[in-house]
Design a protein around this motif. Structure first.
Motif, PDB file in Angstrom:
ATOM      1  N   ASP A 111       2.678  25.487  -6.172  1.00  0.00           N
ATOM      2  CA  ASP A 111       3.620  25.668  -5.067  1.00  0.00           C
ATOM      3  C   ASP A 111       4.065  27.117  -4.936  1.00  0.00           C
ATOM      4  O   ASP A 111       5.154  27.394  -4.448  1.00  0.00           O
ATOM      5  CB  ASP A 111       4.845  24.752  -5.206  1.00  0.00           C
ATOM      6  CG  ASP A 111       4.472  23.286  -5.041  1.00  0.00           C
ATOM      7  OD1 ASP A 111       3.552  23.006  -4.241  1.00  0.00           O
ATOM      8  OD2 ASP A 111       5.084  22.437  -5.706  1.00  0.00           O
ATOM      9  N   ARG A 116      -1.131  30.208  -0.232  1.00  0.00           N
ATOM     10  CA  ARG A 116      -0.390  29.166  -0.957  1.00  0.00           C
ATOM     11  C   ARG A 116      -1.275  28.691  -2.106  1.00  0.00           C
ATOM     12  O   ARG A 116      -2.442  28.394  -1.905  1.00  0.00           O
ATOM     13  CB  ARG A 116      -0.031  28.025  -0.031  1.00  0.00           C
ATOM     14  CG  ARG A 116       0.813  28.525   1.137  1.00  0.00           C
ATOM     15  CD  ARG A 116       1.709  27.462   1.710  1.00  0.00           C
ATOM     16  NE  ARG A 116       2.440  27.988   2.842  1.00  0.00           N
ATOM     17  CZ  ARG A 116       3.672  28.487   2.784  1.00  0.00           C
ATOM     18  NH1 ARG A 116       4.305  28.526   1.643  1.00  0.00           N
ATOM     19  NH2 ARG A 116       4.270  28.932   3.866  1.00  0.00           N
ATOM     20  N   PRO A 173       3.217  33.413   3.352  1.00  0.00           N
ATOM     21  CA  PRO A 173       2.210  34.333   2.834  1.00  0.00           C
ATOM     22  C   PRO A 173       2.020  35.618   3.641  1.00  0.00           C
ATOM     23  O   PRO A 173       1.391  36.552   3.160  1.00  0.00           O
ATOM     24  CB  PRO A 173       0.919  33.515   2.814  1.00  0.00           C
ATOM     25  CG  PRO A 173       1.203  32.245   3.490  1.00  0.00           C
ATOM     26  CD  PRO A 173       2.670  32.113   3.670  1.00  0.00           C
ATOM     27  N   VAL A 205       3.445  31.221  -3.696  1.00  0.00           N
ATOM     28  CA  VAL A 205       2.976  31.936  -2.507  1.00  0.00           C
ATOM     29  C   VAL A 205       2.548  33.330  -2.932  1.00  0.00           C
ATOM     30  O   VAL A 205       3.267  34.014  -3.671  1.00  0.00           O
ATOM     31  CB  VAL A 205       4.098  32.037  -1.451  1.00  0.00           C
ATOM     32  CG1 VAL A 205       3.614  32.797  -0.224  1.00  0.00           C
ATOM     33  CG2 VAL A 205       4.609  30.663  -1.061  1.00  0.00           C
TER      34      VAL A 205
END
Length: 152
Positions: free
Chosen positions: A86, A81, A126, A88
């Motif tokens: 914001d 992250r 992730p 990924v």
């Protein structure tokens, strides 16, 4: 679908990757300048693939949920992250990070960036790789564009 147009400083279509964006340089992700983003775009996503690798479209980098806008910043830090964005970063050769071109010595490979403009954020964590990423974005693509370069 209208093609998404973008630029990367120092890399023209079919040109040679700047050394600092490669695994033999600083291995730093480049900055992207988006030229014709639809106003309805909510997020951006990027892949970097080695088109010359024995494994077809070998993925070096996959990142999604970048804020939609005119730019994607350079030197995105490693991590699943990305704080402040914001975004990924998924699993690829660059495990939760950008991993620039680095073919075997003496071999010239073609690498392709693809930028996607999406109508929403993707609900992937992730641990996702390119396959899950591509499946997740299928119905959300507003625009897509690519830029290829070489490195030896």
């Amino acid at each position: 679908m209208e093609t998404l147009k973008f630029r990367i400083d120092g890399l023209e279509e079919g040109g040679t990757f700047p050394l600092f964006n490669t695994g033999r340089g600083e291995d730093r992700s480049p900055a992207f300048t988006i030229e014709n983003l639809f106003s309805g775009a909510r997020t951006l996503a990027v892949t970097l693939e080695d088109m010359s690798h024995p494994i077809p479209s070998f993925t070096h980098w996959v990142i999604w949920n970048l804020p939609a806008g005119d730019t994607i910043p350079a030197a995105i830090p490693a991590g699943g992250r990305v704080p402040g964005l914001d975004a990924v970063q998924g699993r690829a050769y660059g495990f939760h990070r950008y991993a620039g071109p680095k073919p075997p010595r003496g071999k010239r490979h073609i690498y392709r960036f693809t930028v996607y403009a999406l109508d929403s954020a993707l609900g992937l964590g992730p641990r996702a790789g390119k396959r899950a990423f591509l499946h997740s974005l299928e119905r959300h693509i507003l625009q897509k564009g690519s830029l290829s370069g070489v490195f030896e």
